[in-house]
Scaffold this active site. Sequence first.
Site, PDB file in Angstrom:
ATOM      1  N   CYS A  92     123.966  17.531 -40.071  1.00 31.54           N
ATOM      2  CA  CYS A  92     124.377  18.263 -38.056  1.00 31.54           C
ATOM      3  C   CYS A  92     125.787  17.334 -37.761  1.00 31.54           C
ATOM      4  O   CYS A  92     126.597  18.111 -37.442  1.00 31.54           O
ATOM      5  CB  CYS A  92     123.657  17.819 -37.199  1.00 31.54           C
ATOM      6  SG  CYS A  92     122.226  19.088 -37.845  1.00 31.54           S
ATOM      7  N   HIS A 374     124.627  25.726 -31.939  1.00 31.78           N
ATOM      8  CA  HIS A 374     124.902  24.666 -33.056  1.00 31.78           C
ATOM      9  C   HIS A 374     125.005  25.140 -34.015  1.00 31.78           C
ATOM     10  O   HIS A 374     124.402  25.709 -34.988  1.00 31.78           O
ATOM     11  CB  HIS A 374     123.525  23.343 -32.719  1.00 31.78           C
ATOM     12  CG  HIS A 374     123.615  22.697 -33.741  1.00 31.78           C
ATOM     13  ND1 HIS A 374     124.698  21.811 -34.087  1.00 31.78           N
ATOM     14  CD2 HIS A 374     122.333  21.983 -34.392  1.00 31.78           C
ATOM     15  CE1 HIS A 374     124.729  21.080 -34.834  1.00 31.78           C
ATOM     16  NE2 HIS A 374     123.036  20.678 -35.169  1.00 31.78           N
ATOM     17  N   CYS A 404     122.550  13.166 -33.716  1.00 32.74           N
ATOM     18  CA  CYS A 404     121.126  13.111 -35.136  1.00 32.74           C
ATOM     19  C   CYS A 404     121.850  13.977 -36.559  1.00 32.74           C
ATOM     20  O   CYS A 404     122.779  14.759 -35.595  1.00 32.74           O
ATOM     21  CB  CYS A 404     119.892  13.216 -34.347  1.00 32.74           C
ATOM     22  SG  CYS A 404     119.906  14.771 -33.828  1.00 32.74           S
TER      23      CYS A 404
END
Length: 418
Positions: A92, A374, A404
């Site tokens: 991510c 996302h 994160c």
Amino acid sequence: MAEAYIIDAVRTPRAIGKTGKGAYSGMHPQHLAAAVLAALKERNAIKTEEVDDIIWGTSAQTGLQGGDIGRMAALDAGFDVKASGVTLDRFCGSGITATNLAAAQIMSGMEDLVIAGGTEMMSHVTDYGMKLREAKVNAASGLGTGNARLQAKHPQTNQGVAADAIAAMEGISRQELDAFGVESQRRAAVALAEGRFAKSTVPVIDDEGAVILDREQYPRPDTSLEGLSQIKPAFAAFYDIPSSPGGATFKQLINQKYPDLDFEAVHHVGTSSGVVDGAAAILLASKDYAEKQGWKPRARIVATANVGDDPTLMLNGPVPAARKVLAKAGLTTADIDVFEVNEAFAVVVEKFIRDLDLDRSKVNPNGGAIALGHPIGATGAVLIGTALDELERSNGRYGLITMCAAGGMAPAIIIERL
């Protein structure tokens, strides 16, 4: 050390990341990446033969998302062949890492003009690709004794299960998480209604000139606390599933390291990041190069940082990352006007706010991934552009962006509006 400036930032609208439902599901990922690169080129009259590098983030580099999208998208966007490209994966955190590395190249004096960004098309990640990616993230697919050995040292579970475990550890209730999810939707609805994303959002157009998508497709502005309270937790089904054939269950992997922790499923679709397709790009240049082109920089890079954290809980890196990058910049949380922290799960940002004792109005003021989605490898670049837009809108000075990443990591960056 030389300065690295942000000249411009663009992103696509985010589309629902499901085949047949999302606006981009019929596109090739490199075409979506090319849309933001072409927009940067046109908006800034970039001499593409002078682009030193294109550093791109894509996490699931399988199938259509393999093959160095950074380079291929540049060619697709009509860049000169001299503009090289590389694609990286920090899960991510890929989009922030791409930007940090681009800034470092410029600040070191090695390069003058670099584009950073990322792409992720969840609609194109096949079942095989997802299983392979989960195997890499969790080291739990039974692909060999090496993974079993790693799980014995650092058990890594499903991310949603980790989010539930953190909520229990921190004493954060489902009701508080639901309230966070509703607020994300409310803030995003206000931002969209007021056109706060308009400066950086570019439409995606097909080869015939027809608009494929020119607005965010994922938000649900009618979300309510009552509605969220009726949704079943999303990750309970993973608790008792073996993480690998004959191996520990996903819940047992948590208890392998935290044997006394008792926790229950609390996160669901309304408090977890949305599955979407999207791309974003940031144009960075040295001071000398920007002056020669007559560009007016929008921001400068103040500091960057990376941290590793507990890979079992996996999601707690943003707080130490923020502390580290603030120390490098010689700033405190009081100096930051806008925090953008990826809403991978509601507990991530809720813990971030509590641990750093922050003013909630400064954290994700325009909503986040719970409302907007996302697109894994692109999200970091999206958030940097979002922070910059908000600094300009609110006349703020400093923005801190962090998120994160799987494996228990977090990159961070501080930018200063100019």
